[in-house]
Design a protein around this motif. Structure first.
Motif, short mmCIF file in Angstrom:
data_model
loop_
_atom_site.label_atom_id
_atom_site.label_comp_id
_atom_site.label_asym_id
_atom_site.label_seq_id
_atom_site.Cartn_x
_atom_site.Cartn_y
_atom_site.Cartn_z
N ALA A 58 0.83 -1.21 0.00
CA ALA A 58 0.00 0.00 0.00
C ALA A 58 0.87 1.26 0.00
O ALA A 58 0.60 2.21 -0.74
CB ALA A 58 -0.93 -0.01 1.21
N VAL A 59 1.91 1.26 0.83
CA VAL A 59 2.82 2.41 0.87
C VAL A 59 3.54 2.55 -0.47
O VAL A 59 3.65 3.66 -1.02
CB VAL A 59 3.84 2.26 2.02
N ALA A 60 4.00 1.42 -1.01
CA ALA A 60 4.69 1.47 -2.29
C ALA A 60 3.79 2.00 -3.39
O ALA A 60 4.20 2.82 -4.22
CB ALA A 60 5.21 0.08 -2.66
N GLY A 61 2.53 1.56 -3.40
CA GLY A 61 1.59 2.05 -4.40
C GLY A 61 1.32 3.53 -4.27
O GLY A 61 1.23 4.26 -5.27
N THR A 62 1.20 4.01 -3.03
CA THR A 62 0.96 5.43 -2.81
C THR A 62 2.15 6.27 -3.24
O THR A 62 2.01 7.32 -3.88
CB THR A 62 0.66 5.69 -1.32
N VAL A 63 3.35 5.81 -2.88
CA VAL A 63 4.57 6.53 -3.27
C VAL A 63 4.68 6.60 -4.79
O VAL A 63 4.97 7.66 -5.37
CB VAL A 63 5.81 5.85 -2.66
N MET A 64 4.39 5.47 -5.47
CA MET A 64 4.47 5.46 -6.92
C MET A 64 3.39 6.34 -7.55
O MET A 64 3.62 6.97 -8.59
CB MET A 64 4.33 4.03 -7.45
N ALA A 65 2.21 6.38 -6.93
CA ALA A 65 1.15 7.24 -7.46
C ALA A 65 1.55 8.71 -7.39
O ALA A 65 1.32 9.48 -8.34
CB ALA A 65 -0.14 7.00 -6.69
N LEU A 66 2.16 9.11 -6.27
CA LEU A 66 2.61 10.50 -6.13
C LEU A 66 3.72 10.81 -7.14
O LEU A 66 3.71 11.85 -7.79
CB LEU A 66 3.12 10.74 -4.71
N PHE A 67 4.66 9.90 -7.26
CA PHE A 67 5.77 10.08 -8.20
C PHE A 67 5.24 10.17 -9.63
O PHE A 67 5.60 11.07 -10.39
CB PHE A 67 6.75 8.91 -8.05
N GLY A 68 4.36 9.24 -10.00
CA GLY A 68 3.83 9.22 -11.36
C GLY A 68 2.97 10.42 -11.68
O GLY A 68 3.06 10.99 -12.78
N ALA A 69 2.13 10.84 -10.73
CA ALA A 69 1.25 11.99 -10.97
C ALA A 69 2.06 13.26 -11.22
O ALA A 69 1.78 14.03 -12.15
CB ALA A 69 0.30 12.18 -9.79
N MET A 70 3.07 13.50 -10.40
CA MET A 70 3.89 14.70 -10.57
C MET A 70 4.70 14.63 -11.87
O MET A 70 4.87 15.64 -12.56
CB MET A 70 4.84 14.87 -9.39
N THR A 71 5.17 13.44 -12.21
CA THR A 71 5.94 13.29 -13.45
C THR A 71 5.08 13.56 -14.67
O THR A 71 5.48 14.30 -15.59
CB THR A 71 6.52 11.86 -13.54
N VAL A 72 3.87 13.01 -14.68
CA VAL A 72 3.01 13.08 -15.86
C VAL A 72 2.34 14.43 -16.00
O VAL A 72 2.44 15.10 -17.04
CB VAL A 72 1.95 11.95 -15.83
N PHE A 73 1.66 14.88 -14.96
CA PHE A 73 0.78 16.04 -15.11
C PHE A 73 1.53 17.37 -15.12
O PHE A 73 0.99 18.38 -15.57
CB PHE A 73 -0.29 16.02 -14.04
N LEU A 74 2.77 17.39 -14.64
CA LEU A 74 3.55 18.62 -14.73
C LEU A 74 4.48 18.63 -15.95
O LEU A 74 5.24 19.58 -16.13
CB LEU A 74 4.37 18.82 -13.44
#
Length: 432
Positions: A58-74
């Motif tokens: 769960a922590v790994a998924g959350t960390v990856m979601a934050l990393f991916g969202a910032m990478t993609v949407f910015l």
């Protein structure tokens, strides 16, 4: 953007060899691929490292979601900095921050004990700084090659290489973790992006490229706004199609897993089916680049996307694993050509001060569609038969193709009042 003189090669017989014979092309392309290999590795490396350090998926998924969202949407915002300040002034600070924060993240997950909130914060900040190497590389290709046939081959070559990077990146991580902690993969990703970006911007093809902010003569603000609006409308078709392709492709991953489970196959067959998809995409990309198309790109794009959708819909009717693998490989034949054509249209419609952002918007659409497709298909799988889910995934691609027809009409309307016409109507620079 300025570039070394390579224009005479545009008159040569178009081929992949002609693309690579352009002065500095091989050096520039190889450097960009080194940096972009980092993106093929980093997701799996971070996922494994965080899971190992925290013991929590769960922590790994959350960390990856934050990393991916910032990478993609910015990504479009970071691309705007490249357009404004030029690759050298924009990419070096971004790559330095990104690589440095990856090293901080690697240190944080090297051993257990770092609080999850700290890991999430570092991952989000890291994603904010990811340099847009793919869109910048395609913008440089566009500057190097005036001949649109050569540019088509360059984009096809770029797309196939990117496909291979995202296949080989996880393999590199898999080999590395046999001898070192997963955090070493994060550190290696930092090294690759730093060295690749530095070599890329120091290439003569990129080194002297200046952003629009460095140019002395600029149209007045009202004209710049009108020109950007015109270019933005022209991006509607490739962005819509890219989102549909990303959504359909992300659904395939889950659907192949579900198909294998229902037919009582092992997990290893999933990798083979998805490898067939990547292989089909690579073959399709090379074939697409080798053809001298007479049909305009804006007409080819919905046809390619519809072909992808119809083939995916047919995959749901596969009676066995062999037929499914062949059908998925056939679907892959449309993937790279569709995305390459979307990037070509974005480049055609973009103004010089919007070129990197145009590619970044297409790239963002693919990734956003992929994220949305995974979430949506996760809700459908288990509630509907796999064949129906394949039909739904294919239907999304077909719907994107149909919707992009409206984008074609809008693009035609924009063409009636071209950016050049707007430029001619502008008062001289300094008329504020």
């Amino acid at each position: 953007m300025s570039a070394p003189s390579s224009r005479p090669l545009g008159a040569a017989r178009p081929s992949y060899a002609a693309v690579l014979r352009v002065p500095y092309a091989r050096r520039t392309f190889a450097a960009a691929l080194v940096g972009r290999l980092s993106y093929g590795m980093v997701s799996l490396a971070v996922m494994l490292a965080v899971t190992r350090a925290t013991g929590s998926y769960a922590v790994a998924g959350t960390v990856m979601a934050l990393f991916g969202a910032m990478t993609v949407f910015l990504s479009p915002l970071r691309a705007a900095l490249v357009d404004r300040y030029g690759p050298r002034r924009a990419l070096i600070p971004m790559a330095s921050l990104y690589a440095g924060l990856l090293c901080v993240l690697a240190a944080a997950v090297w051993r257990p004990g770092t609080p999850p909130v700290v890991l999430g914060t570092i991952a989000a900040l890291t994603g904010c700084c990811a340099p847009p190497l793919g869109p910048t590389t395609r913008a440089v290709w566009s500057e190097l090659l005036e001949d649109r046939r050569l540019l088509q081959r360059a984009y096809s070559l770029d797309g196939v290489a990117e496909e291979l990077l995202f296949v080989s990146g996880p393999l590199v991580v898999g080999v590395l973790v046999r001898f070192a902690p997963p955090a070493a993969g994060v550190a290696l990703s930092a090294l690759l992006v730093a060295t690749g970006t530095a070599a890329f911007v120091m290439s003569p093809a990129v080194r002297d490229v200046r952003g629009v902010g460095a140019r002395s003569a600029r149209p007045v603000r009202s004209v710049r706004v009108k020109r950007r609006l015109a270019g933005g409308r022209g991006l509607l078709q490739p962005v819509v199609v890219a989102a549909g392709v990303g959504l359909a492709l992300s659904a395939v991953d889950l659907l192949v897993i579900a198909y294998a489970e229902q037919r009582h196959h092992g997990d290893d067959v999933v990798a083979w089916v998805l490898a067939a998809l990547s292989a089909g995409s690579a073959v399709g990309g090379l074939l697409n680049g080798a053809v001298n198309w007479r049909t305009p790109a804006r007409v080819r794009l919905p046809l390619l996307t519809a072909g992808l959708g119809l083939t995916l819909a047919a995959a749901g009717l596969a009676p066995g694993l062999g037929v499914l693998t062949v059908t998925v490989a056939c679907a892959g034949l449309f993937v790279s050509p569709a995305l390459t054509t979307a990037y070509l249209i974005a480049d055609e419609r973009a103004l010089p001060d919007f070129r990197t952002r145009a590619g970044a918007w297409v790239n963002t659409a693919v990734n956003a569609g992929s994220s949305g497709g995974t979430a949506a298909m996760g809700l459908l799988v288990g509630r509907l038969p796999v064949s129906v889910c394949f039909l739904a995934a294919g239907g999304v691609a077909v719907a994107a193709a149909a919707g992009s027809g409206w984008g074609v009409r809008r693009a035609a309307a924009v063409t009636r009042r071209t950016p050049e016409a707007l430029t001619r109507s502008a008062p001289p620079a300094g008329g504020h």
